[in-house]
Design a protein around this motif. Structure first.
Motif, short mmCIF file in Angstrom:
data_model
loop_
_atom_site.label_atom_id
_atom_site.label_comp_id
_atom_site.label_asym_id
_atom_site.label_seq_id
_atom_site.Cartn_x
_atom_site.Cartn_y
_atom_site.Cartn_z
N ILE A 70 47.92 -16.71 46.92
CA ILE A 70 49.09 -16.71 46.02
C ILE A 70 50.25 -17.44 46.68
O ILE A 70 50.92 -18.28 46.06
CB ILE A 70 49.49 -15.27 45.67
CG1 ILE A 70 48.35 -14.56 44.92
CG2 ILE A 70 50.78 -15.26 44.83
CD1 ILE A 70 48.56 -13.07 44.74
N LYS A 71 50.48 -17.16 47.95
CA LYS A 71 51.58 -17.80 48.67
C LYS A 71 51.36 -19.31 48.80
O LYS A 71 52.31 -20.10 48.70
CB LYS A 71 51.75 -17.15 50.04
CG LYS A 71 52.26 -15.72 49.96
CD LYS A 71 52.38 -15.09 51.34
CE LYS A 71 52.93 -13.67 51.24
NZ LYS A 71 53.01 -13.02 52.58
N SER A 82 56.91 -27.23 40.00
CA SER A 82 56.32 -26.40 38.96
C SER A 82 56.93 -25.00 39.01
O SER A 82 57.05 -24.41 40.09
CB SER A 82 54.80 -26.29 39.15
OG SER A 82 54.18 -27.53 39.01
N LYS A 83 57.31 -24.47 37.86
CA LYS A 83 57.86 -23.12 37.79
C LYS A 83 56.72 -22.11 37.75
O LYS A 83 55.69 -22.33 37.12
CB LYS A 83 58.74 -22.98 36.56
CG LYS A 83 59.96 -23.89 36.58
CD LYS A 83 60.76 -23.77 35.30
CE LYS A 83 61.98 -24.69 35.33
NZ LYS A 83 62.74 -24.63 34.06
N ILE A 84 56.94 -20.97 38.41
CA ILE A 84 55.88 -19.96 38.55
C ILE A 84 55.96 -18.91 37.45
O ILE A 84 57.00 -18.30 37.21
CB ILE A 84 55.99 -19.25 39.92
CG1 ILE A 84 55.86 -20.25 41.07
CG2 ILE A 84 54.93 -18.15 40.04
CD1 ILE A 84 54.54 -20.97 41.14
N ILE A 85 54.83 -18.70 36.76
CA ILE A 85 54.64 -17.55 35.87
C ILE A 85 53.65 -16.64 36.58
O ILE A 85 52.54 -17.07 36.93
CB ILE A 85 54.08 -17.96 34.51
CG1 ILE A 85 54.98 -19.00 33.83
CG2 ILE A 85 53.91 -16.74 33.60
CD1 ILE A 85 54.39 -19.56 32.55
N LYS A 100 60.65 -13.57 44.77
CA LYS A 100 61.84 -14.44 44.76
C LYS A 100 61.53 -15.85 44.24
O LYS A 100 62.46 -16.59 43.90
CB LYS A 100 62.45 -14.52 46.15
CG LYS A 100 61.62 -15.28 47.16
CD LYS A 100 62.30 -15.32 48.53
CE LYS A 100 61.50 -16.15 49.53
NZ LYS A 100 62.16 -16.19 50.85
N GLU A 101 60.25 -16.20 44.16
CA GLU A 101 59.87 -17.54 43.69
C GLU A 101 59.44 -17.55 42.23
O GLU A 101 59.11 -18.60 41.68
CB GLU A 101 58.71 -18.08 44.54
CG GLU A 101 58.94 -18.09 46.03
CD GLU A 101 60.06 -19.02 46.46
OE1 GLU A 101 60.50 -19.85 45.63
OE2 GLU A 101 60.50 -18.93 47.62
N LYS A 135 63.56 -14.51 37.89
CA LYS A 135 64.53 -15.06 36.93
C LYS A 135 64.41 -14.39 35.55
O LYS A 135 65.42 -14.10 34.91
CB LYS A 135 64.32 -16.57 36.77
CG LYS A 135 64.35 -17.37 38.05
CD LYS A 135 65.70 -17.37 38.70
CE LYS A 135 65.75 -18.36 39.86
NZ LYS A 135 64.76 -18.10 40.93
N ASN A 136 63.19 -14.19 35.10
CA ASN A 136 62.95 -13.62 33.77
C ASN A 136 61.79 -12.64 33.84
O ASN A 136 60.79 -12.90 34.51
CB ASN A 136 62.59 -14.72 32.76
CG ASN A 136 63.66 -15.79 32.65
OD1 ASN A 136 64.66 -15.61 31.97
ND2 ASN A 136 63.44 -16.92 33.33
#
Length: 232
Positions: A70-71, A82-85, A100-101, A135-136
């Motif tokens: 995962i890391k 790329s944004k993480i979901i 935090k990411e 963030k969300n």
């Protein structure tokens, strides 16, 4: 369906991972996980496939793989903007280093309570994740509705009142639809609502794969009931 399978490998020394699903009369389910080959995935496997991250706007991670993987995924995704979901499946905790990411954390009510250290309510639990850098946050419930949380708001989305036969896989379909529409530049809240429809349709059939609706049919229905959702 035109799905790319680059990066998928077979290993004859390990069994394929399985999810054993127990369906109750009310359509709810419980799941036991046998990880199988998922547990053998290594950061090196991720590293050698890092070309697959190029030009990806979002990276969707399920935590049913070892934490070092995962890391490594997050590390390479960040390099490629790329944004993480993140879907925290089968985990009793997720480290702050990972949280935090995360751009979007999607979890069910049980996962929300467990991973927020049993905070008393949605407000406290939401603040726990926000303070740790998420963030969300999206809390999923096919029956009770969905909750969206960020620094600006807490917004409730009502469930779609379809007669559920089997909710198995509905959260996976929700997340996949959410990610799909985000990559097409739809607004986050519109993507959430579109994904809610997809998840609701999935419960009309028994078995998760039987409930998958194609994009054309999904959008044709939404065009009739809420066409504004389909505006970018």
């Amino acid at each position: 369906e035109g799905i790319e399978v680059n990066g998928i490998e077979k290993d004859s020394s390990y069994e394929t991972g399985r999810a054993y699903i127990y369906l109750k009369r009310d359509g709810e389910s419980t799941i036991s996980i046998f990880p199988g080959a998922n547990n053998k995935l290594s950061p090196e496997d991720i590293e050698k496939n890092q070309n697959l991250f190029k030009n990806c706007s979002y990276c969707l991670i399920s935590t049913e793989i070892p934490e070092p993987c995962i890391k490594k995924v997050i590390e390479i995704a960040k390099i490629n903007n790329s944004k993480i979901i993140l879907k925290p499946s089968s985990r009793k905790e997720v480290s702050n280093e990972i949280l935090k990411e995360v751009e979007i954390l999607v979890l069910n009510k049980t996962e929300f309570k467990l991973l927020s250290k049993n905070k008393k309510n949605i407000d406290e639990g939401g603040q726990y994740f926000l303070k740790n850098g998420v963030k969300n946050i999206i809390i999923t419930s096919i029956k009770d509705g969905y909750t969206f949380i960020n620094e600006e708001k807490i917004k409730k989305f009502s469930p779609i009142n379809f007669p559920s036969l089997d909710i198995t896989g509905s959260s996976d379909i929700f997340i996949a639809t959410l990610a799909s529409y985000l990559t097409k530049n739809f607004k986050l809240e519109n993507s959430i609502e579109i994904a809610i429809y997809a998840a609701a349709f999935s419960t009309l059939h028994q078995g998760p794969s039987n409930g998958l609706m194609d994009r054309t049919s999904l959008e044709a229905y939404i065009e009739k009931v809420n066409p504004d959702l389909l505006k970018i």
